[in-house]
Design an enzyme around this catalytic site. Structure first.
Site, PDB file in Angstrom:
ATOM      1  N   LEU A  15      19.306  81.423  33.695  1.00 47.25           N
ATOM      2  CA  LEU A  15      18.982  82.712  33.074  1.00 47.25           C
ATOM      3  C   LEU A  15      17.718  82.583  32.224  1.00 47.25           C
ATOM      4  CD1 LEU A  15      22.532  83.885  31.960  1.00 47.25           C
ATOM      5  CD2 LEU A  15      21.445  83.986  34.211  1.00 47.25           C
ATOM      6  N   GLY A  18      15.219  86.932  29.519  1.00 45.37           N
ATOM      7  CA  GLY A  18      15.184  87.487  28.160  1.00 45.37           C
ATOM      8  C   GLY A  18      13.758  87.613  27.631  1.00 45.37           C
ATOM      9  N   ARG A  22      12.389  86.882  19.379  1.00 48.15           N
ATOM     10  CA  ARG A  22      12.348  86.103  18.138  1.00 48.15           C
ATOM     11  C   ARG A  22      11.250  85.031  18.154  1.00 48.15           C
ATOM     12  NH1 ARG A  22      18.769  85.047  18.291  1.00 48.15           N
ATOM     13  NH2 ARG A  22      18.357  85.480  20.491  1.00 48.15           N
ATOM     14  N   GLY A 146      28.183  81.689  20.197  1.00 43.89           N
ATOM     15  CA  GLY A 146      29.466  82.311  20.512  1.00 43.89           C
ATOM     16  C   GLY A 146      30.597  81.343  20.192  1.00 43.89           C
ATOM     17  N   ALA A 370     -22.138  48.319  19.331  1.00 46.23           N
ATOM     18  CA  ALA A 370     -22.037  49.510  18.480  1.00 46.23           C
ATOM     19  C   ALA A 370     -23.168  50.475  18.761  1.00 46.23           C
ATOM     20  CB  ALA A 370     -22.066  49.100  17.011  1.00 46.23           C
ATOM     21  N   ASN A 376     -24.229  60.666  30.338  1.00 47.28           N
ATOM     22  CA  ASN A 376     -23.663  60.992  31.655  1.00 47.28           C
ATOM     23  C   ASN A 376     -23.901  62.428  32.091  1.00 47.28           C
ATOM     24  OD1 ASN A 376     -21.939  61.841  29.581  1.00 47.28           O
ATOM     25  ND2 ASN A 376     -20.160  61.804  30.920  1.00 47.28           N
ATOM     26  N   TYR A 377     -24.469  63.254  31.220  1.00 45.79           N
ATOM     27  CA  TYR A 377     -24.574  64.694  31.514  1.00 45.79           C
ATOM     28  C   TYR A 377     -26.008  65.153  31.361  1.00 45.79           C
ATOM     29  CZ  TYR A 377     -23.188  69.642  31.265  1.00 45.79           C
ATOM     30  OH  TYR A 377     -23.034  70.984  31.493  1.00 45.79           O
TER      31      TYR A 377
HETATM   32  C1  UD1 Z   1      23.978  82.903  24.282  1.00 42.81           C
HETATM   33  C2  UD1 Z   1      25.494  83.111  24.423  1.00 42.81           C
HETATM   34  C3  UD1 Z   1      26.207  82.450  23.259  1.00 42.81           C
HETATM   35  C4  UD1 Z   1      25.862  80.980  23.224  1.00 42.81           C
HETATM   36  C5  UD1 Z   1      24.339  80.769  23.185  1.00 42.81           C
HETATM   37  C6  UD1 Z   1      24.006  79.315  23.388  1.00 42.81           C
HETATM   38  C7  UD1 Z   1      25.896  85.253  25.576  1.00 42.81           C
HETATM   39  C8  UD1 Z   1      26.273  86.696  25.400  1.00 42.81           C
HETATM   40  N1  UD1 Z   1      25.787  84.528  24.452  1.00 42.81           N
HETATM   41  O1  UD1 Z   1      23.536  83.585  23.104  1.00 42.81           O
HETATM   42  O2  UD1 Z   1      27.623  82.603  23.400  1.00 42.81           O
HETATM   43  O3  UD1 Z   1      26.479  80.360  22.127  1.00 42.81           O
HETATM   44  O4  UD1 Z   1      23.694  81.510  24.232  1.00 42.81           O
HETATM   45  O5  UD1 Z   1      22.638  79.050  23.220  1.00 42.81           O
HETATM   46  O6  UD1 Z   1      25.749  84.836  26.704  1.00 42.81           O
HETATM   47  N2  UD1 Z   1      18.833  86.320  29.318  1.00 42.81           N
HETATM   48  C9  UD1 Z   1      18.579  86.984  30.490  1.00 42.81           C
HETATM   49  N3  UD1 Z   1      18.765  88.336  30.531  1.00 42.81           N
HETATM   50  C10 UD1 Z   1      19.221  89.051  29.478  1.00 42.81           C
HETATM   51  C11 UD1 Z   1      19.493  88.361  28.274  1.00 42.81           C
HETATM   52  C12 UD1 Z   1      19.299  86.987  28.225  1.00 42.81           C
HETATM   53  O7  UD1 Z   1      18.165  86.380  31.487  1.00 42.81           O
HETATM   54  O8  UD1 Z   1      19.365  90.264  29.628  1.00 42.81           O
HETATM   55  C13 UD1 Z   1      18.587  84.858  29.253  1.00 42.81           C
HETATM   56  C14 UD1 Z   1      17.521  84.512  28.215  1.00 42.81           C
HETATM   57  O9  UD1 Z   1      16.233  84.447  28.811  1.00 42.81           O
HETATM   58  C15 UD1 Z   1      17.969  83.145  27.712  1.00 42.81           C
HETATM   59  C16 UD1 Z   1      19.471  83.130  27.975  1.00 42.81           C
HETATM   60  O10 UD1 Z   1      19.754  84.196  28.853  1.00 42.81           O
HETATM   61  O11 UD1 Z   1      17.346  82.097  28.431  1.00 42.81           O
HETATM   62  C17 UD1 Z   1      20.271  83.288  26.691  1.00 42.81           C
HETATM   63  O12 UD1 Z   1      19.954  84.510  26.076  1.00 42.81           O
HETATM   64  P1  UD1 Z   1      19.879  84.679  24.503  1.00 42.81           P
HETATM   65  O13 UD1 Z   1      19.569  86.091  24.187  1.00 42.81           O
HETATM   66  O14 UD1 Z   1      19.016  83.636  23.916  1.00 42.81           O
HETATM   67  O15 UD1 Z   1      21.417  84.398  24.119  1.00 42.81           O
HETATM   68  P2  UD1 Z   1      21.995  83.898  22.723  1.00 42.81           P
HETATM   69  O16 UD1 Z   1      21.998  85.008  21.759  1.00 42.81           O
HETATM   70  O17 UD1 Z   1      21.313  82.647  22.330  1.00 42.81           O
HETATM   71 CA    CA Z   2      19.532  81.539  23.114  1.00 39.10          CA
END
Ligand code: UD1
Ligand code: CA
Length: 460
Positions: A15, A18, A22, A146, A370, A376-377
């Site tokens: 995944l 995102g 932040r 989580g 020294a 070279n250029y």
């Molecule tokens: C998530 C977990 C949390 C866990 C933590 C560990 C969920 C709801 N929460 O929280 O339980 O403890 O990771 O690091 O899963 N992403 C997508 N599409 C989206 C949202 C996110 O692809 O719509 C991807 C982001 O790019 C990222 C990853 O999922 O690489 C995690 O997303 P992020 O928003 O960072 O989740 P956390 O709040 O860290």
């Molecule tokens: Ca995360």
């Protein structure tokens, strides 16, 4: 602990769609680098070690650089960034014909190892009722993660996100590290049942645990004993922390392999730095990409090295800069304020101080004094300098490339050399000094007289 890989076919979903808000960045979060390698590639490399049939990365629209970073592996686009559950749903289409275990990884969790993932996969097939497993860790400060709700048998019945957690749940130290292993058919069915009824109005992947539990399916928790590898990156501060975890691990493994570091915390490594036994690294040394040190190399303080090989027993620095494409021979001595670029330096050669060597092939046992430099250029193109063995290049010499100095030649100090020099010859290219006897004494006398006269006229 050694895990035997199960025979169940494996697919992996990463995944990475995102926004990474932040991070406050124009580039996708997972392209930010740890030790010079984008986070997504760290995750991908660990995933590849599991030899899956397929790796699918979920990316956002307008992320061509991310698509390229994971190529040739497949990507799917999540148009609506509605949560980790929504992201997995997007990937399921690409897994229509797949049956087996699906491991879901987060692209922002770069230090995860394949060993840990093997443990997670094994936990999935623990017993007949375990159709999923979650990677977890125990943290003294679980904030942001989580929390895992477990039953009396140790199975996970729900995961509660920080933003949805009540005070009692917030006190739980066992957290979701972000990786799951799920039976593919179950995954499709559970993802379809997730809703967005939570504090963030998102489709949480983590809700599959609650759904599974209601169906009487066990969710195993595989607790990773080295939580530092599971640190997730949500901010630049997290990125710095992950970088420092990697640097610490790398220092420790180099020391365990017989490398001496006088002040380990001040040495910075790239993800691919290679250092052989009995090397000594003094404080404040920076390793850029693709550096290899053979046995017994000594890198003195404040040196900066990139894309180079330093052969056995050579000494570099202090304050040396070794630039890409450089090969330093065994026993060579490269001293302070020396810059070397795209050059091969022969065994035992000495470039002791204040020199620039670029686009050069230098033989064995050369002395490059020294202030000597290769020119070279020409303002348009780079040209090569070839120096044979046993050559003595005096101080403040300009070797104007293209130029070749044959074996055993001497180049007189202060010379600007534009023509090739044959073997064992002396090349001297500077004005002959004119000596005026007694000139300095006369000059001093005249100066003193003039100053005295000036003083007298001021006083009167
Ligand atoms: C998530 C977990 C949390 C866990 C933590 C560990 C969920 C709801 N929460 O929280 O339980 O403890 O990771 O690091 O899963 N992403 C997508 N599409 C989206 C949202 C996110 O692809 O719509 C991807 C982001 O790019 C990222 C990853 O999922 O690489 C995690 O997303 P992020 O928003 O960072 O989740 P956390 O709040 O860290
Ligand atoms: Ca995360």
């Amino acid at each position: 602990m050694k895990f035997v890989m199960s025979d169940t076919p494996l697919a992996i979903i990463i995944l990475a769609a995102g926004m990474g808000t932040r991070m406050k960045s124009d580039k996708p979060k997972v392209l930010h680098e740890v030790a010079g390698k984008p986070m997504i590639n760290w995750v991908l490399d660990s995933a590849l070690k599991l030899k899956p049939q397929k790796i699918i990365t979920v990316i956002g629209p307008d992320m061509p650089a991310l698509k390229k970073a994971v190529a040739p592996h497949e990507t799917v686009i999540q148009k609506d960034r509605n949560g980790t559950g929504g992201a997995v749903k997007c990937a399921l289409n690409a897994l229509k014909d797949f049956k087996g275990d699906v491991v879901i990884l987060l692209g922002d969790c770069p230090l995860i190892t394949s060993k840990t993932l093997k443990g997670l996969i094994k936990a999935r097939s623990e017993d007949l009722l375990t159709e999923l497993s979650v990677l977890s860790m125990e943290l003294e400060e679980p904030k942001g993660y989580g929390r895992l709700i477990t039953n009396k048998d140790g199975y996970v019945t729900a995961i509660i996100e920080e933003k949805d957690a009540k005070a009692k749940e917030k006190a739980i130290n066992l957290v979701n590290a972000g990786a799951f292993c799920v039976n593919s058919e179950k995954l499709s069915s559970w993802i379809g049942k997730i809703d967005s009824d939570n504090a963030q109005n998102e489709y949480y992947l983590t809700d599959i645990v609650k759904i599974a539990s209601k169906e009487g399916v066990n969710c195993a928790s595989f607790v990773c004993k080295t939580p530092s590898e599971l640190k997730g990156c949500n901010s630049r501060a997290d990125l710095a922390e992950i970088e420092s975890i990697f640097q610490d691990n790398t220092r420790n493994s180099f020391m365990a392999a017989g490398v001496t570091m006088l002040e380990p915390n001040s040495v910075h490594f790239h993800h691919d730095t290679k250092i052989a036994q009995d090397c000594i690294i003094e404080p404040n040394v920076f390793f850029g990409p693709a550096v290899k040190l053979e046995k017994g190399v000594h890198i003195k303080a404040y040196s900066y090295l990139e894309d180079c090989i330093i052969r056995s027993e050579a000494t570099i620095g202090p304050f040396a800069r070794i630039r890409p494409g450089t090969d330093i021979g065994s026993d060579a001595r490269i001293g302070n304020f020396v810059e070397i670029k795209k050059s091969k330096i022969g065994k035992g050669s000495k470039i002791g101080h204040l020199a620039y060597v670029g686009d050069t092939i230098m033989g064995e046992d050369v002395n490059f004094s020294a202030g000597a430099i290769t020119v070279n250029y020409d303002g348009f193109q780079k040209h090569q300098t070839i120096i044979g063995k046993n050559v003595m290049v005096g101080s403040n010499v300009n070797l104007v490339a293209p130029v070749a100095i044959d074996d055993g030649a001497f180049i007189a100090a202060g010379s600007t050399i534009t023509e090739d020099v044959p073997a064992d010859a002396l090349s001297i290219a500077r004005d002959v000094a004119e000596v005026r006897q007694g000139w300095a004494a006369k000059y001093r006398k005249l100066k003193a007289a003039a100053l005295a006269k000036k003083k007298r006229s001021k006083a009167s």
